[in-house]
Structures are given as C-alpha cells and as structure tokens.
Write a protein that holds these residues in place. Structure first.
Motif, PDB file in Angstrom:
ATOM      1  N   VAL A 148       0.851  -1.182   0.000  1.00 18.18           N
ATOM      2  CA  VAL A 148       0.000   0.000   0.000  1.00 18.18           C
ATOM      3  C   VAL A 148       0.891   1.238   0.000  1.00 18.18           C
ATOM      4  N   GLY A 149       0.343   2.329  -0.544  1.00 17.10           N
ATOM      5  CA  GLY A 149       1.083   3.588  -0.570  1.00 17.10           C
ATOM      6  C   GLY A 149       1.074   4.272  -1.929  1.00 17.10           C
ATOM      7  N   MET A 150       0.705   3.544  -2.961  1.00 20.35           N
ATOM      8  CA  MET A 150       0.747   4.110  -4.306  1.00 20.35           C
ATOM      9  C   MET A 150      -0.145   5.334  -4.448  1.00 20.35           C
ATOM     10  N   ASN A 151      -1.286   5.344  -3.766  1.00 21.17           N
ATOM     11  CA  ASN A 151      -2.255   6.420  -3.926  1.00 21.17           C
ATOM     12  C   ASN A 151      -1.869   7.698  -3.191  1.00 21.17           C
ATOM     13  N   GLU A 152      -0.731   7.705  -2.523  1.00 23.64           N
ATOM     14  CA  GLU A 152      -0.266   8.926  -1.858  1.00 23.64           C
ATOM     15  C   GLU A 152       1.089   9.388  -2.380  1.00 23.64           C
ATOM     16  N   THR A 153       1.616   8.698  -3.395  1.00 21.26           N
ATOM     17  CA  THR A 153       2.949   9.049  -3.900  1.00 21.26           C
ATOM     18  C   THR A 153       2.998  10.434  -4.540  1.00 21.26           C
ATOM     19  N   GLU A 154       1.882  10.899  -5.086  1.00 25.69           N
ATOM     20  CA  GLU A 154       1.894  12.228  -5.703  1.00 25.69           C
ATOM     21  C   GLU A 154       2.002  13.336  -4.653  1.00 25.69           C
ATOM     22  N   ASN A 155       1.748  12.995  -3.371  1.00 27.44           N
ATOM     23  CA  ASN A 155       1.871  13.996  -2.301  1.00 27.44           C
ATOM     24  C   ASN A 155       3.332  14.311  -1.989  1.00 27.44           C
ATOM     25  N   ASP A 156       4.214  13.384  -2.381  1.00 25.95           N
ATOM     26  CA  ASP A 156       5.646  13.568  -2.170  1.00 25.95           C
ATOM     27  C   ASP A 156       5.992  13.760  -0.687  1.00 25.95           C
ATOM     28  N   THR A 157       5.316  12.969   0.155  1.00 28.36           N
ATOM     29  CA  THR A 157       5.574  13.034   1.610  1.00 28.36           C
ATOM     30  C   THR A 157       5.810  11.611   2.152  1.00 28.36           C
ATOM     31  N   PRO A 158       6.896  10.973   1.754  1.00 29.52           N
ATOM     32  CA  PRO A 158       7.139   9.588   2.187  1.00 29.52           C
ATOM     33  C   PRO A 158       7.296   9.449   3.698  1.00 29.52           C
ATOM     34  N   GLN A 159       7.729  10.511   4.378  1.00 26.52           N
ATOM     35  CA  GLN A 159       7.911  10.420   5.820  1.00 26.52           C
ATOM     36  C   GLN A 159       6.580  10.172   6.534  1.00 26.52           C
ATOM     37  N   ILE A 160       5.491  10.705   5.976  1.00 23.28           N
ATOM     38  CA  ILE A 160       4.164  10.472   6.568  1.00 23.28           C
ATOM     39  C   ILE A 160       3.747   9.017   6.361  1.00 23.28           C
ATOM     40  N   THR A 161       3.997   8.507   5.169  1.00 24.65           N
ATOM     41  CA  THR A 161       3.676   7.102   4.883  1.00 24.65           C
ATOM     42  C   THR A 161       4.455   6.167   5.801  1.00 24.65           C
ATOM     43  N   VAL A 162       5.741   6.443   5.972  1.00 21.42           N
ATOM     44  CA  VAL A 162       6.574   5.623   6.854  1.00 21.42           C
ATOM     45  C   VAL A 162       6.054   5.684   8.292  1.00 21.42           C
ATOM     46  N   LYS A 163       5.643   6.863   8.726  1.00 18.49           N
ATOM     47  CA  LYS A 163       5.106   7.003  10.083  1.00 18.49           C
ATOM     48  C   LYS A 163       3.857   6.148  10.260  1.00 18.49           C
ATOM     49  N   ARG A 202      10.223   6.003  -6.499  1.00 21.06           N
ATOM     50  CA  ARG A 202      11.534   5.506  -6.055  1.00 21.06           C
ATOM     51  C   ARG A 202      11.952   6.170  -4.745  1.00 21.06           C
ATOM     52  N   ASN A 203      11.625   7.441  -4.598  1.00 21.93           N
ATOM     53  CA  ASN A 203      11.951   8.149  -3.362  1.00 21.93           C
ATOM     54  C   ASN A 203      11.196   7.543  -2.177  1.00 21.93           C
ATOM     55  N   TYR A 204       9.937   7.218  -2.399  1.00 17.91           N
ATOM     56  CA  TYR A 204       9.148   6.542  -1.351  1.00 17.91           C
ATOM     57  C   TYR A 204       9.809   5.213  -0.969  1.00 17.91           C
ATOM     58  N   ASN A 205      10.201   4.460  -1.969  1.00 19.69           N
ATOM     59  CA  ASN A 205      10.812   3.154  -1.694  1.00 19.69           C
ATOM     60  C   ASN A 205      12.124   3.290  -0.917  1.00 19.69           C
ATOM     61  N   GLU A 206      12.892   4.305  -1.243  1.00 20.90           N
ATOM     62  CA  GLU A 206      14.149   4.526  -0.515  1.00 20.90           C
ATOM     63  C   GLU A 206      13.892   4.795   0.963  1.00 20.90           C
ATOM     64  N   LYS A 207      12.885   5.632   1.252  1.00 24.39           N
ATOM     65  CA  LYS A 207      12.579   5.975   2.644  1.00 24.39           C
ATOM     66  C   LYS A 207      11.977   4.776   3.379  1.00 24.39           C
ATOM     67  N   ILE A 208      11.172   3.999   2.683  1.00 24.58           N
ATOM     68  CA  ILE A 208      10.585   2.796   3.303  1.00 24.58           C
ATOM     69  C   ILE A 208      11.671   1.782   3.621  1.00 24.58           C
ATOM     70  N   LYS A 209      12.588   1.585   2.692  1.00 28.12           N
ATOM     71  CA  LYS A 209      13.683   0.637   2.917  1.00 28.12           C
ATOM     72  C   LYS A 209      14.568   1.084   4.078  1.00 28.12           C
ATOM     73  N   GLU A 210      14.849   2.375   4.160  1.00 26.80           N
ATOM     74  CA  GLU A 210      15.649   2.899   5.268  1.00 26.80           C
ATOM     75  C   GLU A 210      14.985   2.566   6.605  1.00 26.80           C
ATOM     76  N   TYR A 211      13.674   2.763   6.656  1.00 26.16           N
ATOM     77  CA  TYR A 211      12.933   2.444   7.885  1.00 26.16           C
ATOM     78  C   TYR A 211      13.028   0.951   8.212  1.00 26.16           C
ATOM     79  N   CYS A 212      12.841   0.107   7.214  1.00 28.33           N
ATOM     80  CA  CYS A 212      12.902  -1.348   7.436  1.00 28.33           C
ATOM     81  C   CYS A 212      14.289  -1.783   7.904  1.00 28.33           C
TER      82      CYS A 212
END
Length: 252
Positions: free
Chosen positions: A130-145, A186-196
């Motif tokens: 999940v997360g594809m529908n928020e990628t245009e917001n360009d706020t991966p830190q919120i998704t990770v939270k 890709r930016n979202y994926n980078e931040k998600i991977k960092e968290y993991c």
C-alpha cells in the motif's frame, strides 16, 4: 509280580524319565535362544529409531496482507499460491492513514478499521502492499510514520509479529492521475527501505524486478492497459515472492 517283571517296570520308568528330562532341557534351550533373538531385534529397532533423521516441524503461520487493490487481486487469483492461513484486508484507493483511522470493515456485527481487523486476527506475519495512492503527495515520511504506527499497534496483541513492507511498483508513464512519477515512487521506496533496515522485526521486500522494464517503468508484459495495475500473471509472480518470504520467516 515276580522279580523279573518288576525289574522291567523300573527300567521302563527310568528310560521314560530320562527322555522327559532331555525334552525339558531342549525346550529351555530353545526358549532362551528365542528370547535372545527377540531382545536383539528390539535393540536394532531402538537403534534405528534413534538414528532416524528428524524434520523440524514449523507451524503454519497466520498471515495478514494489508493494502489496496493489489491485495484484492491476491484474494481473487492467488489463494492457492499464498499461505493457507492468510487474511486479506484491502480497499481500492486506500491511503495508509485510512488503514489506521477509517472504520469500513464489517466483521461479526461490528465495524472496524483495517488495523483493528488485523489485530483481531493476531497474525504471526504481516505484509503491506500500500502507498501508491499517496505518492503524488511527495511526503514519504508520513507514509513511513503510518507503517510504524500500524506495526507497533498490532505488535501490542502479537508481540512476535514479523512485518514486511513490499516496495511500491513502477507506473508505465509519468503523469498518471492519482499517482506520483516514477522518481517520486523511487523516493518513497528509498525511505521505506531505510525504515525497514533500521527497525527490528521489519523487512523490506523488493518486488520491482518482477514488473519493471529496463527504463524503470512498468513493463508492457505486466501492464494490463491502465499503466498502474498488473496483469494476473504478474500478480501471481508477486504472490509467489510473498510466499517465499513467508516461508523464510517461519525459520527466523
């Protein structure tokens, strides 16, 4: 009875007694040998049982998969490829925050959020796609939270929970309505991977190579025509990847 007759009778009795004694001795010897053979046989069986290879028994894990439309396709087309005890929790177009806050799942006469429904299941493993529908917001830190909140909340009822966040897939072209560009994804994926990578009990599962072309876009083979969703064949390959990861986690 005369003396000669008595002598013959005594002789007969002695012979009979001798034969009987011999038969008794033979019976005892045979019995001892028979017992010895049984004991030897028992010892061999015991040794074989002790030396027989043992197989580590691992319970069938209770798995929950949370997410958007991709998870619906898993339930519709991939149940035979995924773990038997899998709960599918999804909503088309859902955001990660809505999985925590929106009550839209009816279960046993009550309405729950997606997070609450998964918590009631008490899974051993939890997969997110999940997360594809928020990628245009360009706020991966919120998704990770949001991922972190859900994992911590569900661990409250499943302390040994093992969580896996799947990478977000590419799109066929930039500018699709409701989705970020491939660079944003890709930016979202980078931040998600960092968290993991820095969080115990949370793994990152990269599924992009299943559907990505040489330019980092959704491949023609995986694209059903809308540029964002997947062909059923691609969905099945992703399901196989999740199953492999689930099997790996059983032994950790």
């Amino acid at each position: 009875m005369d003396r000669e007759a008595r002598a013959k009778k005594v002789m007969f009795q002695r012979v009979a007694l001798g034969i009987f004694s011999v038969l008794v001795v033979i019976a005892i010897v045979v019995g001892i040998r028979s017992c010895a053979k049984k004991d030897d046989s028992a010892k061999v069986t015991t040794v074989k049982a002790t030396k027989a290879p043992t197989t580590k028994k691992v319970k069938e894990p209770k798995v929950a998969i949370m997410g958007e439309c991709y998870v619906e396709d898993f339930e519709n087309y991939c149940k035979d490829l995924l773990p038997k005890k899998t709960l599918y929790v999804y909503k088309i177009g859902v955001l990660t925050g809505a999985l925590i806050n929106d009550k839209y799942i009816n279960y046993q006469g009550n309405t729950y959020t997606a997070e609450e429904r998964v918590a009631l299941y008490k899974p051993d493993q939890l997969f997110f796609l999940v997360g594809m529908n928020e990628t245009e917001n360009d706020t991966p830190q919120i998704t990770v939270k949001h991922f972190d909140t859900m994992i911590k909340d569900i661990k409250g009822v499943s302390p040994n929970l093992k969580a896996v966040i799947c990478s977000l897939p590419p799109v066929a072209k930039d500018g699709l309505d409701g989705y970020g560009t491939n660079a944003q994804i890709r930016n979202y994926n980078e931040k998600i991977k960092e968290y993991c990578d820095k969080t115990d009990g949370v793994d990152y599962l990269d599924i992009r190579d299943i559907m990505e072309d040489e330019n980092g876009k959704l491949s023609k083979e995986a694209n059903p025509g809308d540029g964002a969703h997947w062909q059923i064949s691609t969905t099945k390959e992703v399901a196989k990847s999740i199953k492999e990861k689930s099997d790996e986690l059983k032994y950790k």
